[in-house]
Structure formats: C-alpha cells, structure tokens
Design an enzyme around this catalytic site. Sequence first.
Site, short mmCIF file in Angstrom:
data_model
loop_
_atom_site.label_atom_id
_atom_site.label_comp_id
_atom_site.label_asym_id
_atom_site.label_seq_id
_atom_site.Cartn_x
_atom_site.Cartn_y
_atom_site.Cartn_z
N PRO A 21 1.19 3.67 -8.02
CA PRO A 21 0.82 3.34 -6.63
C PRO A 21 2.08 3.01 -5.82
CG PRO A 21 -0.42 2.02 -8.22
CD PRO A 21 0.66 2.71 -8.97
N GLU A 22 2.21 3.66 -4.70
CA GLU A 22 3.36 3.42 -3.83
C GLU A 22 2.91 2.60 -2.62
OE1 GLU A 22 6.36 4.21 -4.55
OE2 GLU A 22 6.16 5.70 -6.14
#
Length: 269
Positions: free
Chosen positions: A2-3
Amino acid sequence: MPELPEVEVTCRGIAPQLVGRTISSIAVRESRLRWPVPAAVRSLAGRVVLGLRRRGKYLLFDCGDGHLIMHLGMSGSLRMVAAGTPPGKHDHFDLGFDGKLLRLRDPRRFGAVLWTAQPPQAHPLIRHLGIEPLSRDLDGRRLHALTRGHRTAIKQFLMDGRRIVGLGNIYASESLFLAAIHPGTRASRLSRERCARLAVAIKRTLRAAISAGGSSLRDFVRSDGELGCFQARTCVYGRAGQPCRRCGAKIRRIVQGQRATFYCPNCQH
Ligand SMILES: [Zn+2]
C-alpha cells in the site's frame, strides 16, 4: 505494497464511519505484527475517536488522551465489516464500533498497531518523516532548497521518506516522466524551473492515483469492502520495452539502489 494513495483512500473511506463514535470492543487475534501490539491498545474500549488523519503512510486515530497509530506494512488492508463477521486467517485486529468492526487484514504481518500518549508528531516512527507531498509545503522553491547538496539521483532522493513522504517506486517513476526529468539526474543539479515542474508532477501523479482509488496492490480491499481497482494506467512503470505513450520510443528499465526504475530515454533528460 500500500502506497500513500491507498492509505489516503483508506483514510477517507473509513473516517466517516468511525469519527465521533465510541470504541466498543477490541480484538487482538495476533499481537506479533511488525512490532508487538502494546497492552494499552487492548484497553481502548470506551474512548471516542475524535479524528482520523494520515501522516505519511501512518493512520493516526485521535482518541483524546492519545493516538492509535496504524500502518499497513507490505500487505495490510482495512475494511469495515458488520459485527459478528467471522475473521479470516489473516484478520489480526478489530476495532469495534456499535454494530461495525474496523478490521485489519495483514497476511505478511509487517503492519503495525501502536499506541502513543505523546503528540504523534513526537513518536519515533513519525518524528523524522519528510514533508507531505500533497500539502502546500511541497512546491518548487521548497523542492529546490531540499535538493541542494544532494548528489544522489533524483529518483532515489524522491523515495527517501526523510525528505518527502509517501513516494514509492511507482509514483517516483511516474512523476519523473511527467516532469520530463531523467531519473538518474543528480538532485543537486535540478534547476528551480525543473523543481517547480517536478513538484507539480508529483502532486498530479498522486492525485490521479487517489482518484483512481489507489493502485499497486492486488489484494488491497477498499474500505467499503469491494476489491479496489487499480493498477492506474502507468506511463512508464512496469512498461519496459513498450512504446512511450508520448513519443513511441521504447521504455527502458534500469536499477537504482536495488529498485527498478522505468523511463523514456527520449522524453526524459
Ligand atoms: Zn517518450
């Protein structure tokens, strides 16, 4: 992984469902996450979540006398489920609110659930974070100042969270393409004008990903429980050998600091 856009989307997705509500239950089914879940977390029931915000890739739940800090690690996701929904194998943590659960699923267990009674900006994990790319703090002038004296390649500079938070590999590559800057350019050599262009490109890239609902993680689950979409259409990332969407030249892949970088040799200088 997840960014920043995924974390931002998660934050926006869950905030309306829990801010202002009282925590009714806590379930820690696996306390061995990246760091052990501290005992204080188990006694949060009865507190009201006064606010939820993102700092870098951390989610900060304001509980009045302290903050619950969450990080999704390599493979974590958060979703709201109805109370009583049986947990899956990797559903390690629940925060209960009258009829609903905020559930953390984290197969690789690199995520974090922590508690701090201090201001969160003083926490050791948060204290050294760089500036927020979507805030006003990042503009051409600031980026120019930040890059002075840094002889590292701009791609690696962008991925250093002590300078700017939340620019992972995909978004660093895409921002540099949009700004027409070669990823190997020394940070210290970027002119004011190019820094201004890059600051705009970073914001545009992240905003586009946020509106696409995030990207980059196959098992990212949107907070409303649907599968996220999402590999946003990239211009260079993951496209080695394919034609540049702007000029048709073949996209190249190089390795910088052990990370793959993709760029157009014709468009980026
Ligand atoms: Zn090109």
